[in-house]
Motif scaffolding. Structure first.
Motif, short mmCIF file in Angstrom:
data_model
loop_
_atom_site.label_atom_id
_atom_site.label_comp_id
_atom_site.label_asym_id
_atom_site.label_seq_id
_atom_site.Cartn_x
_atom_site.Cartn_y
_atom_site.Cartn_z
N ASP A 1 5.99 -9.11 18.36
CA ASP A 1 6.21 -11.03 18.09
C ASP A 1 4.58 -11.91 17.70
N SER A 2 3.98 -11.59 18.00
CA SER A 2 2.94 -12.23 18.38
C SER A 2 2.29 -12.28 17.25
N LEU A 3 2.00 -11.07 16.10
CA LEU A 3 1.21 -11.12 15.44
C LEU A 3 1.94 -12.44 13.67
N PRO A 4 1.26 -12.69 13.19
CA PRO A 4 2.42 -12.84 11.72
C PRO A 4 3.28 -12.62 10.96
N GLY A 5 3.62 -12.45 10.39
CA GLY A 5 4.54 -11.79 9.36
C GLY A 5 3.66 -10.84 8.65
N GLY A 6 4.89 -10.03 8.45
CA GLY A 6 3.70 -9.00 7.15
C GLY A 6 2.53 -8.47 7.15
N THR A 7 1.58 -8.37 8.87
CA THR A 7 0.43 -7.86 8.92
C THR A 7 0.83 -6.28 9.32
N VAL A 8 2.13 -6.21 9.85
CA VAL A 8 2.47 -4.76 9.71
C VAL A 8 3.30 -3.68 8.93
N ARG A 9 3.07 -3.39 7.95
CA ARG A 9 3.93 -2.78 6.99
C ARG A 9 4.14 -1.61 7.50
N TRP A 10 5.41 -1.85 7.70
CA TRP A 10 6.88 -0.35 7.55
C TRP A 10 6.62 0.71 6.67
N GLY A 11 7.01 1.60 6.73
CA GLY A 11 7.85 2.91 6.27
C GLY A 11 6.40 3.20 5.52
N ARG A 12 5.01 3.24 6.12
CA ARG A 12 3.86 3.20 5.26
C ARG A 12 3.15 4.42 5.97
N ARG A 13 4.02 5.98 5.86
CA ARG A 13 3.31 6.64 6.31
C ARG A 13 2.25 6.83 5.59
#
Length: 385
Positions: free
Chosen positions: A115-127
């Motif tokens: 919740d403390s990170l800007p939106g889009g920082t984490v790219r999900w589903g990227r194995r």
């Protein structure tokens, strides 16, 4: 093929990787986190963690999240008791309220970091399926969908089976001969009254040489159970954990004759038992510096569970971020400074982890743990077996 460039690429959205991204953000430095999970809710995040003053809590302060951290503390959960296999109470230490090592759920801690990170920082589903050096400290990551990105700085925060580690080290995790099997009991006080009373308000340890049952009371009237067994890999492989009833019966058979309120922690489990074979990297694992890439957390120093792993990962993330901020425009100087501190900082924890495992499951169990809890110097214990 879609190829993009990201200056700082972090592989793994565990606690260490997210702390790195957050502390970088605090310093105004963007980063991108690549995570194989399709979403934050795609799997459970494990049990409670005790967050230590001198590393985990310091790192969360660096992340500006002390208030958020204090809001998720499970009050009273620092209580600890030790029982023998017949249910006799050997040690009982209530939570004294000082909260020096307060307990929080791993999932809650991960949530406040996300919740403390800007939106889009984490790219999900990227194995990540492959990583290769491109020269000049740059690396290319290939994902399961065939897309790629290049990085100016690559950080492996991707745990025990890190895809990034082979860029730096040939070391591979090895099974240490111990397996933890976990399950959960829900509505514990109403549905499992005798067992809930045996566990108490916090953590309960029932240990004998080579095997034990540990339970943590979690928020929401939940008991999280860890059955610990010193067994060869072949023994574990011989249990079909896809058949929950048969696996539960096989594990429970190892505790024949134990108090029923303790064996109920196995037989009354309301989730399928999950075997977690404990692996570790060689003690004191380190590597020669390689431009543009480094590791943190279990990717760097995987060791037996002892309550330190999450704290070390969080602290690694914060320390790496601060090193990057302290060396603007000079990634190599930042990595060298970080690794120079990382290796000696981590090394003592290997011995601590092995010692804790021996206290819990070694030949003197549970009396080694009792000596530790009662403040008996370990040198005296070793000289008086």
């Amino acid at each position: 093929m879609n190829t993009s460039h990201y200056p700082i690429a972090i592989v793994g959205a565990g606690l260490g990787g997210l702390t790195l991204a957050r502390v970088l953000h605090v310093h105004g430095i963007p980063a991108t986190v690549y995570e194989a999970d399709p979403s934050p809710q795609s799997r459970t995040q494990g049990g409670q963690l005790d967050i230590h003053e001198d590393d985990g809590q310091r790192a969360l302060a660096d992340a500006g999240l002390t208030g958020e951290f204090r809001a998720i503390i499970h009050e009273g959960a620092e209580a600890l008791r030790v029982l023998d296999q017949h249910g006799k109470l050997l040690h009982d230490a209530p939570d004294d309220g000082t909260a020096r090592r307060p307990e929080v759920l791993r999932g809650d801690l991960r949530r406040i970091l996300l919740d403390s990170l800007p939106g889009g920082t984490v790219r999900w589903g990227r194995r990540v399926t492959g990583v290769r050096p491109l020269g000049d400290g740059r690396h290319e990551l290939t994902f399961a969908d065939g897309s790629t990105v290049t990085s100016g700085l690559l950080v492996g925060a991707d745990g025990a089976w890190s895809k990034v580690r082979p860029l730096l080290s040939d070391a591979k995790p090895e099974y240490i001969g111990t397996t933890f099997i976990d399950t959960y009991l829900h509505d514990a006080d109403e549905r499992h009254t005798a067992t809930a009373e045996a566990v108490g308000a916090g953590a309960m340890y029932a240990l004998t040489p080579g095997k034990g049952i540990i339970a943590h009371r979690e928020a929401g009237n939940i008991l999280h159970v860890y059955v610990e067994l010193n067994r060869p890999a072949g023994w574990i492989a011989g249990i079909d954990f896809t058949d929950a009833a048969a696996a539960t019966a096989r594990v429970a058979a190892e505790f024949d004759g134990w108090a029923p309120e303790l064996t109920a922690l196995i037989t009354d489990g309301e989730t399928a038992p999950v075997a977690r074979m404990i692996h570790a990297l060689p003690d004191g694992h380190r590597w020669e510096h390689v431009p543009g890439v480094t590791l943190l957390g279990d990717a760097a120093h995987l060791m037996p569970p002892s309550g330190d792993g999450a704290n070390l990962a969080i602290f690694d993330g914060a320390e790496l971020a601060k090193a990057i901020a302290a060396h603007p425009g000079d990634v190599e100087a930042a990595l060298i400074a970080y690794e120079k501190a990382l290796f000696p900082r981590s090394e003592p924890f290997y011995a601590d982890a092995h010692e804790m495992l021996d206290l819990c499951l070694g030949d003197r169990a549970p009396f080694g743990l009792l000596d530790l809890l009662n403040g008996v110097p370990q040198s005296q214990v070793r000289n008086n077996p």
